[in-house]
Design an enzyme around this catalytic site. Structure first.
Site, PDB file in Angstrom:
ATOM      1  CG  ASP A 104      -2.149   0.856   0.995  1.00 63.07           C
ATOM      2  OD1 ASP A 104      -2.208   1.299  -0.010  1.00 63.07           O
ATOM      3  OD2 ASP A 104      -2.858   1.264   2.039  1.00 63.07           O
ATOM      4  N   GLY A 163       0.021   5.171  -4.331  1.00 64.43           N
ATOM      5  CA  GLY A 163      -0.645   6.738  -4.977  1.00 64.43           C
ATOM      6  C   GLY A 163      -0.010   7.748  -4.295  1.00 64.43           C
ATOM      7  NE  ARG A 164      -1.363   6.671   1.090  1.00 64.71           N
ATOM      8  CZ  ARG A 164      -1.612   5.919   2.435  1.00 64.71           C
ATOM      9  NH1 ARG A 164      -1.434   5.930   3.615  1.00 64.71           N
ATOM     10  NH2 ARG A 164      -2.156   4.228   2.074  1.00 64.71           N
ATOM     11  CD1 TRP A 165       7.350   6.610  -2.145  1.00 65.61           C
ATOM     12  CD2 TRP A 165       7.119   6.685  -4.565  1.00 65.61           C
ATOM     13  NE1 TRP A 165       8.485   6.735  -2.912  1.00 65.61           N
ATOM     14  CE2 TRP A 165       8.678   6.735  -4.219  1.00 65.61           C
ATOM     15  CE3 TRP A 165       6.616   7.055  -5.925  1.00 65.61           C
ATOM     16  CZ2 TRP A 165       9.609   6.978  -5.209  1.00 65.61           C
ATOM     17  CZ3 TRP A 165       7.706   7.064  -6.826  1.00 65.61           C
ATOM     18  CH2 TRP A 165       9.117   7.013  -6.398  1.00 65.61           C
ATOM     19  NE  ARG A 218      -4.226   7.264  -6.973  1.00 65.39           N
ATOM     20  CZ  ARG A 218      -4.232   6.924  -5.537  1.00 65.39           C
ATOM     21  NH1 ARG A 218      -3.721   7.630  -4.615  1.00 65.39           N
ATOM     22  NH2 ARG A 218      -4.235   5.402  -5.171  1.00 65.39           N
ATOM     23  CG  HIS A 252      -0.067   2.560  -9.223  1.00 61.54           C
ATOM     24  ND1 HIS A 252      -0.546   1.930  -7.892  1.00 61.54           N
ATOM     25  CD2 HIS A 252      -1.177   3.217  -9.479  1.00 61.54           C
ATOM     26  CE1 HIS A 252      -1.793   2.451  -7.494  1.00 61.54           C
ATOM     27  NE2 HIS A 252      -2.078   3.447  -8.384  1.00 61.54           N
ATOM     28  CD1 TRP A 259     -12.720  -4.933 -10.029  1.00 58.63           C
ATOM     29  CD2 TRP A 259     -11.889  -4.273 -11.749  1.00 58.63           C
ATOM     30  NE1 TRP A 259     -11.913  -6.084 -10.748  1.00 58.63           N
ATOM     31  CE2 TRP A 259     -11.759  -5.544 -11.710  1.00 58.63           C
ATOM     32  CE3 TRP A 259     -11.561  -3.228 -12.927  1.00 58.63           C
ATOM     33  CZ2 TRP A 259     -10.829  -5.901 -13.007  1.00 58.63           C
ATOM     34  CZ3 TRP A 259     -10.902  -3.784 -13.808  1.00 58.63           C
ATOM     35  CH2 TRP A 259     -10.356  -5.203 -14.165  1.00 58.63           C
ATOM     36  CG  LEU A 269       9.243 -16.801  -4.398  1.00 59.38           C
ATOM     37  CD1 LEU A 269       8.712 -16.880  -2.951  1.00 59.38           C
ATOM     38  CD2 LEU A 269       9.704 -15.444  -4.765  1.00 59.38           C
ATOM     39  NE  ARG A 293      -2.974  -1.589   4.300  1.00 52.46           N
ATOM     40  CZ  ARG A 293      -4.136  -1.711   4.080  1.00 52.46           C
ATOM     41  NH1 ARG A 293      -4.949  -2.581   4.319  1.00 52.46           N
ATOM     42  NH2 ARG A 293      -4.852  -0.812   3.083  1.00 52.46           N
ATOM     43  NE  ARG A 295      -8.140   0.563   5.260  1.00 50.84           N
ATOM     44  CZ  ARG A 295      -8.009   1.686   5.473  1.00 50.84           C
ATOM     45  NH1 ARG A 295      -8.028   2.134   6.935  1.00 50.84           N
ATOM     46  NH2 ARG A 295      -7.406   2.687   4.740  1.00 50.84           N
ATOM     47  CB  SER A 350      -7.950  -3.702   2.363  1.00 48.83           C
ATOM     48  OG  SER A 350      -7.581  -2.625   3.330  1.00 48.83           O
TER      49      SER A 350
HETATM   50  C1  IPE Z   1      -5.421  -2.584  -0.839  1.00 48.39           C
HETATM   51  O1  IPE Z   1      -5.126  -1.359  -0.475  1.00 48.39           O
HETATM   52  C2  IPE Z   1      -5.386  -3.330  -2.288  1.00 48.39           C
HETATM   53  C3  IPE Z   1      -4.023  -3.388  -2.624  1.00 48.39           C
HETATM   54  C4  IPE Z   1      -2.790  -3.258  -1.731  1.00 48.39           C
HETATM   55  C5  IPE Z   1      -4.003  -3.818  -3.908  1.00 48.39           C
HETATM   56  P1  IPE Z   1      -6.407  -0.296  -0.707  1.00 48.39           P
HETATM   57  O2  IPE Z   1      -5.526   1.147  -0.765  1.00 48.39           O
HETATM   58  O3  IPE Z   1      -7.181  -0.605  -1.917  1.00 48.39           O
HETATM   59  O4  IPE Z   1      -7.046  -0.353   0.689  1.00 48.39           O
HETATM   60  P2  IPE Z   1      -8.070   0.756   1.464  1.00 48.39           P
HETATM   61  O5  IPE Z   1      -8.933   1.100   0.622  1.00 48.39           O
HETATM   62  O6  IPE Z   1      -6.944   1.775   2.093  1.00 48.39           O
HETATM   63  O7  IPE Z   1      -8.314  -0.039   2.485  1.00 48.39           O
HETATM   64  C1  IPE Z   2      -1.529   0.071  -3.473  1.00 43.35           C
HETATM   65  O1  IPE Z   2      -1.271   1.685  -3.531  1.00 43.35           O
HETATM   66  C2  IPE Z   2      -1.383  -0.270  -4.931  1.00 43.35           C
HETATM   67  C3  IPE Z   2      -3.095  -0.625  -5.110  1.00 43.35           C
HETATM   68  C4  IPE Z   2      -4.295  -0.660  -4.460  1.00 43.35           C
HETATM   69  C5  IPE Z   2      -3.445  -1.009  -6.759  1.00 43.35           C
HETATM   70  P1  IPE Z   2      -2.432   2.643  -3.207  1.00 43.35           P
HETATM   71  O2  IPE Z   2      -2.967   2.941  -4.925  1.00 43.35           O
HETATM   72  O3  IPE Z   2      -3.611   2.274  -2.557  1.00 43.35           O
HETATM   73  O4  IPE Z   2      -1.766   3.792  -2.637  1.00 43.35           O
HETATM   74  P2  IPE Z   2      -2.634   4.896  -1.774  1.00 43.35           P
HETATM   75  O5  IPE Z   2      -2.953   4.079  -0.353  1.00 43.35           O
HETATM   76  O6  IPE Z   2      -3.516   5.616  -2.420  1.00 43.35           O
HETATM   77  O7  IPE Z   2      -1.386   5.854  -1.271  1.00 43.35           O
HETATM   78 MG    MG Z   3      -3.887   2.393  -0.449  1.00 49.10          MG
END
Ligand code: IPE
Ligand code: IPE
Ligand code: MG
Length: 226
Positions: free
Chosen positions: A12, A15-17, A25, A29, A61, A123, A174, A180, A182
């Site tokens: 996780d 996007g923030r990174w 974002r 990724h 999605w 692996l 995580r 959490r 998720s």
């Molecule tokens: C969970 O991350 C899904 C993945 C890491 C691919 P999310 O960013 O979607 O989870 P929430 O929405 O913060 O719970």
């Molecule tokens: C996890 O990073 C990857 C996916 C869910 C595809 P996020 O896209 O959830 O990144 P944040 O949590 O928004 O920073």
């Molecule tokens: Mg996220």
């Protein structure tokens, strides 16, 4: 505590990174995929035989179409450009999740990647795509019923999970500060140790990996016993 045999990663913070770097974002990724490749190297070095990475949840999605399209593009790139590297590293790739929801060309690429790496032994890397644990459990129950089962047992259910024959994760890591699951591996995580780090996934380093393993090694798993 012995080395974990199966580590699952909730990758996780991409996007923030990307946003923090002012690059958007999707760039986050892309770097997230690079981080995943780095981490696979760490797993191989540590001799850990099973890993699961949460790449895209069933709920993801619902993100803006532009982000979903970008992620699917990255997936195409991963399944083609990174395949030789994975194969050379003796990694067996497995996809778990609602693969039928992915575009047909991606389904084909993934099936090819699984086929090519099927006999690799260093692996087993499970990539969770359009994955949701509740959906996985409901699907398993329906498949068991369709096969003629009239009552469900833990063994029957596990047989129909995507992860059948793969040991449950010993450790779930995580990143990015959220605490959490998720909808990740809800059945399989019953006795997993959970480790959380504030590091955003694209920055996940050898140091973070070592810290997570050290935290795991310091835990006492009881499985309900004293
Ligand atoms: C969970 O991350 C899904 C993945 C890491 C691919 P999310 O960013 O979607 O989870 P929430 O929405 O913060 O719970
Ligand atoms: C996890 O990073 C990857 C996916 C869910 C595809 P996020 O896209 O959830 O990144 P944040 O949590 O928004 O920073
Ligand atoms: Mg996220």
């Amino acid at each position: 505590m012995p080395t974990p045999q199966h580590i699952a990663f909730l990758m996780d913070g991409n996007g923030r990174w990307g946003t923090a770097k002012g690059m958007g974002r999707l760039f986050g990724h892309k770097q997230g995929v690079e981080a995943m490749q780095r981490v696979t190297g760490m797993l191989l070095k540590a001799g850990i035989p099973y890993a699961t990475v949460y790449g895209f949840s069933a709920e993801n999605w619902q993100r803006p179409a532009e982000e979903v399209t970008g992620l699917m593009g990255l997936l195409r790139w991963y399944a083609t450009e990174k395949l030789d590297e994975l194969h050379a590293q003796n990694i067996r790739l497995r996809v778990i999740g609602e693969r039928e929801r992915l575009a047909p060309d991606i389904q084909t690429l993934l099936a090819r990647a699984e086929e090519k790496t099927a006999h690799n032994t260093a692996l087993t890397l499970q990539v969770a795509l359009s994955y949701g644990a509740r959906q996985e459990i409901v699907r398993a129950v329906n498949q068991a019923l369709a096969s003629g089962a009239t009552a469900i047992s833990e063994e029957i259910l596990e047989h129909y999970l995507y992860t059948a024959s793969i040991p449950d994760p010993d450790l779930i890591i995580r990143t990015a500060g959220e605490k959490r699951l998720s909808n990740f591996l809800l059945w399989q995580a019953s006795y997993s140790e959970l480790v959380f780090t504030d590091t955003l996934w694209p920055d996940f380093s050898e140091t973070d990996f070592a810290a997570a393993l050290a935290e795991y090694k310091g835990r006492k798993r009881r499985f309900g016993r004293v």
